[in-house]
Write a protein that holds these residues in place. Structure first.
Motif, PDB file in Angstrom:
ATOM      1  N   ILE A  60     -20.945  22.293  64.197  1.00 55.62           N
ATOM      2  CA  ILE A  60     -20.105  23.108  65.084  1.00 55.62           C
ATOM      3  C   ILE A  60     -18.794  22.390  65.378  1.00 55.62           C
ATOM      4  CG2 ILE A  60     -19.934  24.044  67.420  1.00 55.62           C
ATOM      5  CD1 ILE A  60     -23.056  24.542  67.136  1.00 55.62           C
ATOM      6  N   GLN A  61     -18.862  21.106  65.693  1.00 54.24           N
ATOM      7  CA  GLN A  61     -17.651  20.347  66.005  1.00 54.24           C
ATOM      8  C   GLN A  61     -16.691  20.300  64.817  1.00 54.24           C
ATOM      9  OE1 GLN A  61     -18.938  16.525  67.456  1.00 54.24           O
ATOM     10  NE2 GLN A  61     -19.938  17.414  69.252  1.00 54.24           N
ATOM     11  N   VAL A  62     -17.228  20.053  63.622  1.00 50.25           N
ATOM     12  CA  VAL A  62     -16.380  19.997  62.426  1.00 50.25           C
ATOM     13  C   VAL A  62     -15.823  21.385  62.109  1.00 50.25           C
ATOM     14  CG1 VAL A  62     -16.338  19.512  59.939  1.00 50.25           C
ATOM     15  CG2 VAL A  62     -17.504  17.938  61.503  1.00 50.25           C
ATOM     16  N   LEU A  63     -16.621  22.412  62.276  1.00 52.31           N
ATOM     17  CA  LEU A  63     -16.160  23.781  62.051  1.00 52.31           C
ATOM     18  C   LEU A  63     -15.013  24.109  63.003  1.00 52.31           C
ATOM     19  CD1 LEU A  63     -16.785  26.308  60.360  1.00 52.31           C
ATOM     20  CD2 LEU A  63     -18.440  26.963  62.096  1.00 52.31           C
ATOM     21  N   LEU A  64     -15.151  23.720  64.254  1.00 48.79           N
ATOM     22  CA  LEU A  64     -14.090  23.964  65.235  1.00 48.79           C
ATOM     23  C   LEU A  64     -12.822  23.171  64.898  1.00 48.79           C
ATOM     24  CD1 LEU A  64     -16.180  23.954  68.534  1.00 48.79           C
ATOM     25  CD2 LEU A  64     -14.859  25.879  67.638  1.00 48.79           C
ATOM     26  N   ALA A  65     -13.000  21.935  64.461  1.00 45.20           N
ATOM     27  CA  ALA A  65     -11.852  21.066  64.181  1.00 45.20           C
ATOM     28  C   ALA A  65     -11.168  21.389  62.857  1.00 45.20           C
ATOM     29  CB  ALA A  65     -12.296  19.604  64.191  1.00 45.20           C
ATOM     30  N   SER A  66     -11.957  21.713  61.838  1.00 48.42           N
ATOM     31  CA  SER A  66     -11.404  21.847  60.485  1.00 48.42           C
ATOM     32  C   SER A  66     -11.310  23.272  59.969  1.00 48.42           C
ATOM     33  CB  SER A  66     -12.262  21.036  59.501  1.00 48.42           C
ATOM     34  OG  SER A  66     -12.315  19.687  59.885  1.00 48.42           O
TER      35      SER A  66
ATOM     36  N   ILE B  37     -14.312  22.511  55.861  1.00 45.93           N
ATOM     37  CA  ILE B  37     -15.516  21.802  56.289  1.00 45.93           C
ATOM     38  C   ILE B  37     -16.280  21.259  55.073  1.00 45.93           C
ATOM     39  CG2 ILE B  37     -17.001  23.842  56.340  1.00 45.93           C
ATOM     40  CD1 ILE B  37     -18.298  22.782  58.866  1.00 45.93           C
ATOM     41  N   THR B  38     -16.753  20.012  55.204  1.00 44.33           N
ATOM     42  CA  THR B  38     -17.547  19.408  54.124  1.00 44.33           C
ATOM     43  C   THR B  38     -18.820  18.795  54.708  1.00 44.33           C
ATOM     44  OG1 THR B  38     -16.567  17.199  54.285  1.00 44.33           O
ATOM     45  CG2 THR B  38     -15.437  18.800  52.840  1.00 44.33           C
ATOM     46  N   THR B  39     -19.806  18.658  53.864  1.00 47.48           N
ATOM     47  CA  THR B  39     -21.048  18.021  54.317  1.00 47.48           C
ATOM     48  C   THR B  39     -20.816  16.553  54.641  1.00 47.48           C
ATOM     49  OG1 THR B  39     -21.692  17.707  52.008  1.00 47.48           O
ATOM     50  CG2 THR B  39     -22.616  19.624  53.148  1.00 47.48           C
ATOM     51  N   SER B  40     -19.880  15.919  53.979  1.00 49.76           N
ATOM     52  CA  SER B  40     -19.557  14.519  54.292  1.00 49.76           C
ATOM     53  C   SER B  40     -19.009  14.386  55.706  1.00 49.76           C
ATOM     54  CB  SER B  40     -18.531  13.963  53.289  1.00 49.76           C
ATOM     55  OG  SER B  40     -19.064  13.954  51.993  1.00 49.76           O
ATOM     56  N   GLN B  41     -18.116  15.299  56.085  1.00 51.13           N
ATOM     57  CA  GLN B  41     -17.577  15.284  57.454  1.00 51.13           C
ATOM     58  C   GLN B  41     -18.692  15.486  58.470  1.00 51.13           C
ATOM     59  OE1 GLN B  41     -14.946  18.638  56.860  1.00 51.13           O
ATOM     60  NE2 GLN B  41     -13.152  17.357  57.313  1.00 51.13           N
ATOM     61  N   ILE B  42     -19.572  16.418  58.173  1.00 52.85           N
ATOM     62  CA  ILE B  42     -20.663  16.732  59.095  1.00 52.85           C
ATOM     63  C   ILE B  42     -21.591  15.537  59.234  1.00 52.85           C
ATOM     64  CG2 ILE B  42     -22.696  18.193  59.451  1.00 52.85           C
ATOM     65  CD1 ILE B  42     -21.052  20.429  57.948  1.00 52.85           C
TER      66      ILE B  42
END
Length: 189
Positions: free
Chosen positions: A11-17, A22-27
């Motif tokens: 959720i945080q990465v989706l909101l930010a990026s 969005i990537t699984t690495s970021q998550i």
């Protein structure tokens, strides 16, 4: 714990990026787990996004079902107020999460998830309506499906418009009036 961390990180990465970036690495990094650990639970990004959407929608429906159960045997107005308050409150507890999770809807076939959960919710509404102390319905199954559909779209519209707590409180009042009026019109005479 790990699943919760992965879901929150998603959720945080989706909101930010945003959805496209969005990537699984970021998550995995945000969740504090390895990418390999993430893949132990979810085979790909879409499976992860679908699981996050399913959990969110399921939590909203669970809260609504609980409110329906607690309203058994009351009058229609109380039933509507309880059900709608539970739905709107659950959906807007973290409105930014609801807004973010509208983004991957097409990519993860969220329509199927929402349909399945809406059916579960409509069944609880139908059971609640059968216990109404002031009216009866000739076709409670249809009535309950209409009622669920009538509260979902306006709630989404207010969330997507960037509504705040005051807007959400007004939404509950409007939806309760809408639902009560509808149920009064379709009650068996």
């Amino acid at each position: 714990m790990t699943i919760d961390a992965i879901f929150e990180a998603t959720i945080q990465v989706l909101l930010a990026s945003g959805l496209q970036a969005i990537t699984t690495s970021q998550i995995a990094e945000r969740a504090g787990v390895s990418v390999g650990s993430l893949y132990q639970y979810f085979p790909n990004k879409n499976a992860l996004l679908a699981a996050v959407v399913r959990r969110h929608v399921g939590e909203v429906v669970d809260a609504t079902i609980e409110a329906c159960r607690s309203a058994h045997g009351t009058a229609i107005r109380e039933m509507c107020a309880a059900m709608i308050a539970a739905f709107v409150d659950a959906k807007t507890r973290r409105p930014e999460v609801s807004r973010a999770l509208y983004l991957p809807s097409a990519a993860v076939n969220a329509d199927a998830i929402v349909k399945e959960e809406s059916t579960r919710c409509a069944q609880a509404v139908q059971q609640m309506l059968r216990t109404a102390r002031d009216v009866r319905f000739a076709q409670p199954q249809i009535v309950s499906m209409m009622l669920v559909g009538a509260i979902v779209a306006p709630t989404r519209a207010v969330i997507e418009a960037g509504g705040d707590r005051a807007d959400f409180d007004r939404l509950k009042l409007h939806l309760t009036a809408l639902a009560t009026g509808y149920l009064g019109e379709v009650a068996a005479k």
